[in-house]
Design an enzyme around this catalytic site. Sequence first.
Site, short mmCIF file in Angstrom:
data_model
loop_
_atom_site.label_atom_id
_atom_site.label_comp_id
_atom_site.label_asym_id
_atom_site.label_seq_id
_atom_site.Cartn_x
_atom_site.Cartn_y
_atom_site.Cartn_z
N GLU A 40 0.85 -1.20 0.00
CA GLU A 40 0.00 0.00 0.00
C GLU A 40 0.89 1.25 0.00
OE1 GLU A 40 -2.08 0.10 3.73
OE2 GLU A 40 -3.51 1.64 3.11
N LYS A 111 -9.46 2.19 -1.90
CA LYS A 111 -9.73 1.52 -0.61
C LYS A 111 -11.10 1.94 -0.05
CE LYS A 111 -7.19 0.75 3.75
NZ LYS A 111 -5.94 1.15 4.48
N CYS A 144 -5.11 -3.39 2.57
CA CYS A 144 -4.85 -3.41 4.02
C CYS A 144 -6.10 -3.66 4.86
CB CYS A 144 -4.16 -2.10 4.40
SG CYS A 144 -3.23 -2.25 5.95
#
Lengths: 264, 264
Positions: A40, A111, A144
């Site tokens: 990330e 995300k 994540c």
Amino acid sequence: MVKVSLIQSQPILGEAEQNIQNLIPLLAQTEDSALIVLPELANSGYNFTSRNQAMKLSESIEDSRFIEFLHQHARASGCHIVAGMNERERDLLYNTAVLVGPDGIIGRYRKLHLFMNEKDIFEPGNRGLPVFDVGQMTVGIQICFDYLFPETWRILGLKGADLICHPSNLVTPYGQKVVPMHSVVNGVYVITANRTGADGDLKFSGGSIITGTRGEVLARASENKPEVITIEIDPQKSRNKMITEKNHALNDRRPDQYLDILES
Amino acid sequence: MVKVSLIQSQPILGEAEQNIQNLIPLLAQTEDSALIVLPELANSGYNFTSRNQAMKLSESIEDSRFIEFLHQHARASGCHIVAGMNERERDLLYNTAVLVGPDGIIGRYRKLHLFMNEKDIFEPGNRGLPVFDVGQMTVGIQICFDYLFPETWRILGLKGADLICHPSNLVTPYGQKVVPMHSVVNGVYVITANRTGADGDLKFSGGSIITGTRGEVLARASENKPEVITIEIDPQKSRNKMITEKNHALNDRRPDQYLDILES
């Protein structure tokens, strides 16, 4: 069989060009992998001291030195690369992962579930859950903290992902424990490419993993140093969702009953 | 704090009365537990040789010696019991778990995801995913192979379950590995009450577990013998879904984006 690599790197906050230079020897170790997954926010580092700083360290998709660099490698080696980046669109920032192939950028995922102070910096993702055909297989992307939300992994499984690429900057030990569950319940491979090192007061947990379709950990990186892991995976395994001769991991779902709110 | 027990027992196929007698010394070890969880199909055994045999070993909710026995214990000790049973309704069979309290049967859950040959014997569950108030906490129920379907655990979490009772007859090692993930992503306790012993050609894996709201295994039974485990759990923990000061395990979900089918 398809050769895939994870790169566990150690981005330095604010050192965009250095971060690219540090990736060169790591990318050189991926041999002839068809797909490479980076952590990330691999272009910018993670622990911004302010939104202003994050803005200065962001890049737009159309004009990104980082994407240009990834494209250069992808073109030279004929591979695909999934990498997290700090994406700017007008005056908004997104915690994004791009998919870059030999012909340039193919798509991106923003995300959906922002962690802690990311909420003060990034906009929550607004482009849903795309999957991408990269030739020998179909890939989806999670970033994540998305690991805590089984919905998104399931949707990617239902959309036919063979492999879910999971660029991460994990600080707690939960992610690497939960990811194998997403593999086994959806019958998919996962590459969690985590970072190492510290960034301000945050220490990242490394321990990047590649999990198989039964949730088995096929490979695990160290906790504290940059590292490249390359293995072969078999997309036929992720396409066979029969887990017994009478049970199909996806078709055995009972959507009608999931909507039922009968209370007794 | 609430005291809860799991009973890992070893039902014998077709020996309904013996199965009840074998539970008496185990129930006696649950002390003053508020809630007790027994395995799947605790009245009949599991590995039926035919649907006819399963039919003969079934009981209706309204006229069940097994439920009467559970009720007797619940009334005497003031507790609640969740137990798997082979339920008959007219000429149909269900793999059911009942919730019995001091005043009798409170509700039931019929297994939504049938495993292997269960598909030839039982009807798939048709009563959705109820949750039940048992005084100090709210409980939901899942049965054995349901562990492979994150949807149902999530729904029970969203409906406010503090504890998910999971009567099981697990033969593979996957269940006990996946259950802790349902705990952590939903912030709930789980009691997986598995059985031991063999039944025809099937060997059950024991290893019953109680997991905490962070997915930690609070207690684990042996693999091969009947056993009672009693611990205290704190329903306040399952009601606090804040996993960081800015992240809520359920409210951080992005239902609008889960519906998005944007492909790039």
